[in-house]
Design a protein around this motif. Structure first.
Motif, PDB file in Angstrom:
ATOM      1  N   VAL A  52       0.979  -1.328   0.043  1.00 21.87           N
ATOM      2  CA  VAL A  52      -0.011  -0.046  -0.307  1.00 21.87           C
ATOM      3  C   VAL A  52       0.709   1.396   0.156  1.00 21.87           C
ATOM      4  N   SER A  53       2.131   1.176   0.778  1.00 21.73           N
ATOM      5  CA  SER A  53       2.732   2.299   0.720  1.00 21.73           C
ATOM      6  C   SER A  53       3.439   2.539  -0.473  1.00 21.73           C
ATOM      7  N   ALA A  54       3.887   1.445  -1.084  1.00 19.10           N
ATOM      8  CA  ALA A  54       4.536   1.595  -2.512  1.00 19.10           C
ATOM      9  C   ALA A  54       3.432   2.305  -3.563  1.00 19.10           C
ATOM     10  N   ASP A  55       2.114   1.834  -3.420  1.00 14.92           N
ATOM     11  CA  ASP A  55       1.089   2.174  -4.214  1.00 14.92           C
ATOM     12  C   ASP A  55       0.727   4.030  -4.167  1.00 14.92           C
ATOM     13  N   LEU A  56       0.824   4.323  -2.691  1.00 17.05           N
ATOM     14  CA  LEU A  56       0.862   5.729  -2.352  1.00 17.05           C
ATOM     15  C   LEU A  56       2.153   6.529  -3.035  1.00 17.05           C
ATOM     16  N   VAL A  57       3.127   6.014  -2.857  1.00 13.95           N
ATOM     17  CA  VAL A  57       4.291   6.624  -3.639  1.00 13.95           C
ATOM     18  C   VAL A  57       4.126   6.952  -5.047  1.00 13.95           C
ATOM     19  N   GLU A  58       3.983   5.751  -5.537  1.00  8.66           N
ATOM     20  CA  GLU A  58       3.999   5.628  -6.960  1.00  8.66           C
ATOM     21  C   GLU A  58       2.873   6.689  -7.669  1.00  8.66           C
ATOM     22  N   PHE A  59       1.483   6.918  -6.852  1.00  7.72           N
ATOM     23  CA  PHE A  59       0.677   7.722  -7.510  1.00  7.72           C
ATOM     24  C   PHE A  59       0.872   9.027  -6.693  1.00  7.72           C
ATOM     25  N   GLY A  60       1.907   9.210  -5.931  1.00  8.33           N
ATOM     26  CA  GLY A  60       2.115  10.745  -5.482  1.00  8.33           C
ATOM     27  C   GLY A  60       1.114  11.065  -4.441  1.00  8.33           C
ATOM     28  N   LEU A  61       0.384  10.081  -3.481  1.00 11.92           N
ATOM     29  CA  LEU A  61      -0.375  10.412  -2.704  1.00 11.92           C
ATOM     30  C   LEU A  61       0.204  10.242  -0.897  1.00 11.92           C
ATOM     31  N   LYS A  62      -0.453  10.910  -0.175  1.00 12.21           N
ATOM     32  CA  LYS A  62      -0.104  10.777   1.073  1.00 12.21           C
ATOM     33  C   LYS A  62      -1.533  10.407   1.967  1.00 12.21           C
ATOM     34  N   PRO A  63      -1.746   9.445   3.083  1.00 17.21           N
ATOM     35  CA  PRO A  63      -2.738   9.119   3.438  1.00 17.21           C
ATOM     36  C   PRO A  63      -3.118  10.308   4.583  1.00 17.21           C
ATOM     37  N   SER A  64      -4.386  10.834   4.411  1.00 20.00           N
ATOM     38  CA  SER A  64      -4.950  11.799   5.515  1.00 20.00           C
ATOM     39  C   SER A  64      -5.482  11.015   6.533  1.00 20.00           C
ATOM     40  N   ALA A  65      -6.077   9.624   6.606  1.00 22.40           N
ATOM     41  CA  ALA A  65      -6.710   8.983   7.610  1.00 22.40           C
ATOM     42  C   ALA A  65      -6.928   7.587   6.890  1.00 22.40           C
ATOM     43  N   ILE A  66      -7.010   6.968   7.934  1.00 16.01           N
ATOM     44  CA  ILE A  66      -7.596   5.640   7.818  1.00 16.01           C
ATOM     45  C   ILE A  66      -9.173   5.431   8.585  1.00 16.01           C
ATOM     46  N   SER A  67      -9.996   5.419   7.753  1.00 18.47           N
ATOM     47  CA  SER A  67     -11.377   5.386   8.349  1.00 18.47           C
ATOM     48  C   SER A  67     -12.049   4.051   8.378  1.00 18.47           C
ATOM     49  N   LEU A  68     -12.032   3.776   9.786  1.00 16.10           N
ATOM     50  CA  LEU A  68     -12.683   2.314  10.069  1.00 16.10           C
ATOM     51  C   LEU A  68     -14.107   2.622  10.493  1.00 16.10           C
ATOM     52  N   TYR A  69     -14.390   3.746  11.131  1.00 21.41           N
ATOM     53  CA  TYR A  69     -15.625   3.530  12.153  1.00 21.41           C
ATOM     54  C   TYR A  69     -15.908   2.475  12.583  1.00 21.41           C
ATOM     55  N   ASP A  70     -15.140   1.919  13.330  1.00 22.76           N
ATOM     56  CA  ASP A  70     -15.412   0.587  13.968  1.00 22.76           C
ATOM     57  C   ASP A  70     -15.467   0.730  15.612  1.00 22.76           C
ATOM     58  N   VAL A  86       1.881   3.192   7.443  1.00 24.74           N
ATOM     59  CA  VAL A  86       1.809   3.871   6.032  1.00 24.74           C
ATOM     60  C   VAL A  86       1.753   5.371   6.074  1.00 24.74           C
ATOM     61  N   GLY A  87       1.920   5.908   7.313  1.00 27.60           N
ATOM     62  CA  GLY A  87       2.036   7.397   7.421  1.00 27.60           C
ATOM     63  C   GLY A  87       0.666   8.061   7.480  1.00 27.60           C
ATOM     64  N   ALA A  88      -0.363   7.436   7.963  1.00 30.70           N
ATOM     65  CA  ALA A  88      -1.674   8.090   8.027  1.00 30.70           C
ATOM     66  C   ALA A  88      -1.843   8.784   9.462  1.00 30.70           C
ATOM     67  N   PRO A  89      -1.944  10.110   9.535  1.00 32.53           N
ATOM     68  CA  PRO A  89      -1.888  10.663  11.041  1.00 32.53           C
ATOM     69  C   PRO A  89      -2.952  10.521  11.879  1.00 32.53           C
ATOM     70  N   MET A  90      -4.284   9.630  11.319  1.00 33.93           N
ATOM     71  CA  MET A  90      -5.257   9.559  12.174  1.00 33.93           C
ATOM     72  C   MET A  90      -6.013   8.372  11.768  1.00 33.93           C
ATOM     73  N   VAL A  91      -6.586   7.810  12.844  1.00 36.34           N
ATOM     74  CA  VAL A  91      -7.633   6.809  12.515  1.00 36.34           C
ATOM     75  C   VAL A  91      -9.199   7.203  12.887  1.00 36.34           C
ATOM     76  N   VAL A  92     -10.222   7.171  12.123  1.00 38.24           N
ATOM     77  CA  VAL A  92     -11.366   7.375  12.666  1.00 38.24           C
ATOM     78  C   VAL A  92     -12.029   6.332  13.261  1.00 38.24           C
ATOM     79  N   ALA A  93     -12.398   6.552  14.604  1.00 37.61           N
ATOM     80  CA  ALA A  93     -13.143   5.542  15.159  1.00 37.61           C
ATOM     81  C   ALA A  93     -14.596   5.507  14.961  1.00 37.61           C
ATOM     82  N   GLY A  94     -15.300   4.142  15.364  1.00 38.66           N
ATOM     83  CA  GLY A  94     -16.705   4.087  15.484  1.00 38.66           C
ATOM     84  C   GLY A  94     -17.251   4.679  16.629  1.00 38.66           C
ATOM     85  N   PHE A  95     -18.417   4.145  17.243  1.00 33.50           N
ATOM     86  CA  PHE A  95     -18.986   4.878  18.299  1.00 33.50           C
ATOM     87  C   PHE A  95     -19.376   3.569  19.212  1.00 33.50           C
ATOM     88  N   SER A  96     -19.410   3.901  20.497  1.00 33.70           N
ATOM     89  CA  SER A  96     -19.579   2.760  21.516  1.00 33.70           C
ATOM     90  C   SER A  96     -20.561   3.457  22.579  1.00 33.70           C
TER      91      SER A  96
END
Length: 258
Positions: A52-70, A86-96
């Protein structure tokens, strides 16, 4: 602020096709989704993060978040470790839980794990959750130091809140702002509960109810020196062609001046 696009807009298509589209558009940040109900472009429990990191580099992208909502602690922990790789600064959590105190008990150990690896845990101001209003979100943040907000304007609309006031109140506790509008037909919480994934075109900024307000919203983000991601996200566009998605992203960027 940095422009990001949610991979949810491309969830029907393979990750590399989605990344190629963002590269054509000149977008450099992507919000990566892994959700059993909506779909996934990464799989935090099984994916090879190196690929995944290689794909991000190939397409000139950086991850802004991992959205799980879990709300499963194991999957959230997997997501935190994956984000760090992968260098994502945050994870979006679900609700509990049914109130901020119960929600805080779920979040505290996750924030502790995330802090150790340099990642933030983000919570959306989502209706029908213990963080539905900005006041309740603030209470949650007081109970869980280090928590950040991924702010969704439509949910504030359905709660009857003032957008610019909310942004000023959140200040540096806001890590992501969803570039997301309300359909003209929306009338409140009952409508939203039944039609949250309808009228996708009108959920793009410049097409919906908040069109007259978005210039002031963008000015407020600049005035507060917002340094996070402004992230295009809508629901219900799963079956769109990539060309149609690209056209709507381009139109919204033009409207917003991004």
């Amino acid at each position: 602020m940095k422009l990001s696009v949610s991979s949810l807009l491309y969830i029907k298509y393979p990750r590399r096709e989605a990344f190629a589209s963002l590269q054509r558009l000149g977008v450099t940040c992507v919000d990566l989704w892994d959700h059993p109900g909506f779909g996934s472009h990464v799989a935090v429990s099984t994916d090879d993060s190196t690929a995944v990191s290689a794909d991000l580099v190939e397409f000139g992208l950086k991850p802004s978040a991992i959205s799980l909502y879990d709300s499963d602690p194991k999957r959230m922990t997997d997501g935190i470790n994956y984000a760090a790789k992968v260098g994502a600064p945050m994870v979006v959590a679900g609700f509990s839980g049914s109130n901020p105190e119960e929600f805080a008990a779920f979040l505290r150990p996750l924030v502790a794990v995330a802090t150790r690896v340099g990642v933030k845990i983000a919570i959306e101001n989502h209706v029908d959750t213990p963080a539905d209003s900005i006041d309740r979100w603030k209470t949650l943040a007081e109970l869980v130091p280090g928590l950040v907000c991924c702010y969704a304007p439509p949910h504030a609309v359905y709660m009857g809140e003032n957008q610019c006031q909310n942004l000023t109140t959140l200040g540096d506790r806001m890590a992501m702002f969803y570039l997301w509008d309300c359909p003209w037909a929306s009338t409140g919480l009952t409508w939203f509960r039944n039609n949250w994934n309808q009228c996708s075109e009108e959920q793009f900024p410049g097409r919906g109810k908040l069109t007259p307000l978005f210039p002031a919203i963008m000015d407020t983000l600049r005035a507060t020196r917002f340094a996070g991601s402004v992230n295009l996200l809508v629901h219900g566009s799963r079956e769109w062609s990539i060309e149609k998605t690209e056209a709507h992203i381009t139109a919204s960027r033009r409207f917003l001046g991004l």
